[in-house]
Motif scaffolding. Sequence first.
Motif, short mmCIF file in Angstrom:
data_model
loop_
_atom_site.label_atom_id
_atom_site.label_comp_id
_atom_site.label_asym_id
_atom_site.label_seq_id
_atom_site.Cartn_x
_atom_site.Cartn_y
_atom_site.Cartn_z
N PRO A 240 0.81 -1.23 0.00
CA PRO A 240 0.00 0.00 0.00
C PRO A 240 0.84 1.27 0.00
N SER A 241 2.12 1.18 0.38
CA SER A 241 3.00 2.35 0.41
C SER A 241 3.64 2.66 -0.93
N ILE A 242 3.24 1.95 -2.00
CA ILE A 242 3.77 2.21 -3.32
C ILE A 242 3.48 3.66 -3.72
N ASP A 243 4.42 4.30 -4.43
CA ASP A 243 4.19 5.67 -4.91
C ASP A 243 2.98 5.70 -5.83
N ARG A 244 2.31 6.84 -5.87
CA ARG A 244 1.13 6.99 -6.73
C ARG A 244 1.42 7.92 -7.91
N ARG A 245 2.61 8.51 -7.94
CA ARG A 245 2.95 9.45 -9.01
C ARG A 245 4.35 9.18 -9.52
N GLY A 246 4.56 9.50 -10.81
CA GLY A 246 5.88 9.33 -11.39
C GLY A 246 6.10 7.94 -11.95
N GLY A 247 7.22 7.77 -12.68
CA GLY A 247 7.53 6.50 -13.30
C GLY A 247 7.75 5.37 -12.33
N GLN A 248 8.13 5.69 -11.08
CA GLN A 248 8.36 4.66 -10.07
C GLN A 248 7.06 4.09 -9.51
N ALA A 249 5.91 4.65 -9.92
CA ALA A 249 4.63 4.17 -9.42
C ALA A 249 4.13 2.93 -10.16
N TYR A 250 4.66 2.67 -11.35
CA TYR A 250 4.21 1.52 -12.12
C TYR A 250 4.51 0.22 -11.37
N ILE A 251 3.57 -0.72 -11.40
CA ILE A 251 3.78 -2.01 -10.75
C ILE A 251 4.99 -2.70 -11.38
N GLY A 252 5.98 -3.00 -10.55
CA GLY A 252 7.22 -3.62 -11.02
C GLY A 252 8.38 -2.66 -11.11
N ASN A 253 8.10 -1.36 -11.10
CA ASN A 253 9.17 -0.35 -11.26
C ASN A 253 9.76 0.10 -9.93
N ASN A 254 9.57 -0.70 -8.88
CA ASN A 254 10.04 -0.32 -7.55
C ASN A 254 10.20 -1.58 -6.70
N LYS A 255 10.73 -1.39 -5.50
CA LYS A 255 10.95 -2.53 -4.60
C LYS A 255 9.68 -2.95 -3.87
N LYS A 256 8.58 -2.23 -4.12
CA LYS A 256 7.34 -2.49 -3.40
C LYS A 256 6.29 -3.20 -4.26
N SER A 257 6.69 -3.77 -5.38
CA SER A 257 5.72 -4.42 -6.26
C SER A 257 6.39 -5.44 -7.17
N TRP A 258 5.55 -6.38 -7.65
CA TRP A 258 6.00 -7.49 -8.48
C TRP A 258 4.96 -7.66 -9.59
N SER A 259 5.38 -7.74 -10.85
CA SER A 259 4.39 -7.76 -11.92
C SER A 259 4.74 -8.69 -13.07
N LEU A 260 3.70 -9.06 -13.81
CA LEU A 260 3.79 -9.74 -15.09
C LEU A 260 3.28 -8.75 -16.12
N GLU A 261 3.99 -8.61 -17.26
CA GLU A 261 3.57 -7.63 -18.26
C GLU A 261 3.45 -8.26 -19.64
#
Length: 343
Positions: A240-261
Amino acid sequence: MASADLRKELECYVCLNIYTDPVTLKCGHNFCRGCIGRVLDTQEGSGGYSCPECREEFQDRPALHRNITLRNIVESFLSAQPDQEESGVFSTYCIHTPVPAVISCLMCEASLCDNHLRVHSKSPEHVLCVPTTSLENRKCSVQHSHLQAGGPNIGAVQQTSGVSGVTDILLDVETASNLLHISDDQKTVSWSSSHQKRPETPERFQCSQVMSSQRFSSGRHYWEVDVRRAGYWRVGMCYPSIDRRGGQAYIGNNKKSWSLEGGWGWDNQHSVIHDRKEIRLPSIVSSGKARIDLDYEAGRISFYDLRDPIRHLHTFTTTFTEPLHAGVYVSGGYIKIRGGNQK
């Protein structure tokens, strides 16, 4: 040792399938070569490496030593197993793990492996049978009528004595970007060319992304998505602490998320992403439907292609420090959440 017990000893901790080309780490734990290779790939640049099973840390990327003895045991075990197709047994997989099912429940149509069978069969209202080439032929008229009337189905199997089935995911409109339209049942997210005019709040994503209203801080859960009508998309889990703005907000673009694209025009490969580190998968999600598994205590997020049979794509292994939400990004088209109480 009983066949079921031996099978469990021969299962890789990462993919939960019988070892393929087993290798051993310095700590003594064994994995499929491909599985542990992908886990170590996700740890690149993190300052060290660790065993996904015992968490022993290694300063340098550990060497993978081929376990010839274990490979021979696996080959002997598999050669001693009856051929399911020749014996006429219905070929399917457990609803909880990508392990071949040994039995099916006639009441809810759930297919189960040895481990989950023990829990499921404690329910007196569930009738179990050995799977056949046609499950319909094994239902009595009462059971068939119950299912036709909207009774339990595979997508609706919920908590059973601590084992989770498909989790009923609802999308949280309060986090949805104003580039997205959320359906009334909160299970379909569509990219919109018109601004949705919702209030701009700290919780709302600027990019075309949305989180689930549910959060998970324990247990095993999975949810499914249909991405066949989506443009470019990402699906996965996030804090829930994932950023909501900027390029780092995309799921997978940070240490707080994991994604399939993936997306339209991705004819050759899809990827999994964590902390901007992208791992190309050998092939696309051919079914157009994906499953996301969470085992919170084990620190695992796994992705599957829901083709027949189900195919494991990748597993991220870590130690979770916050609750997790389902997360969806879509640019063009729409994504449908499958399972839960839907038919």
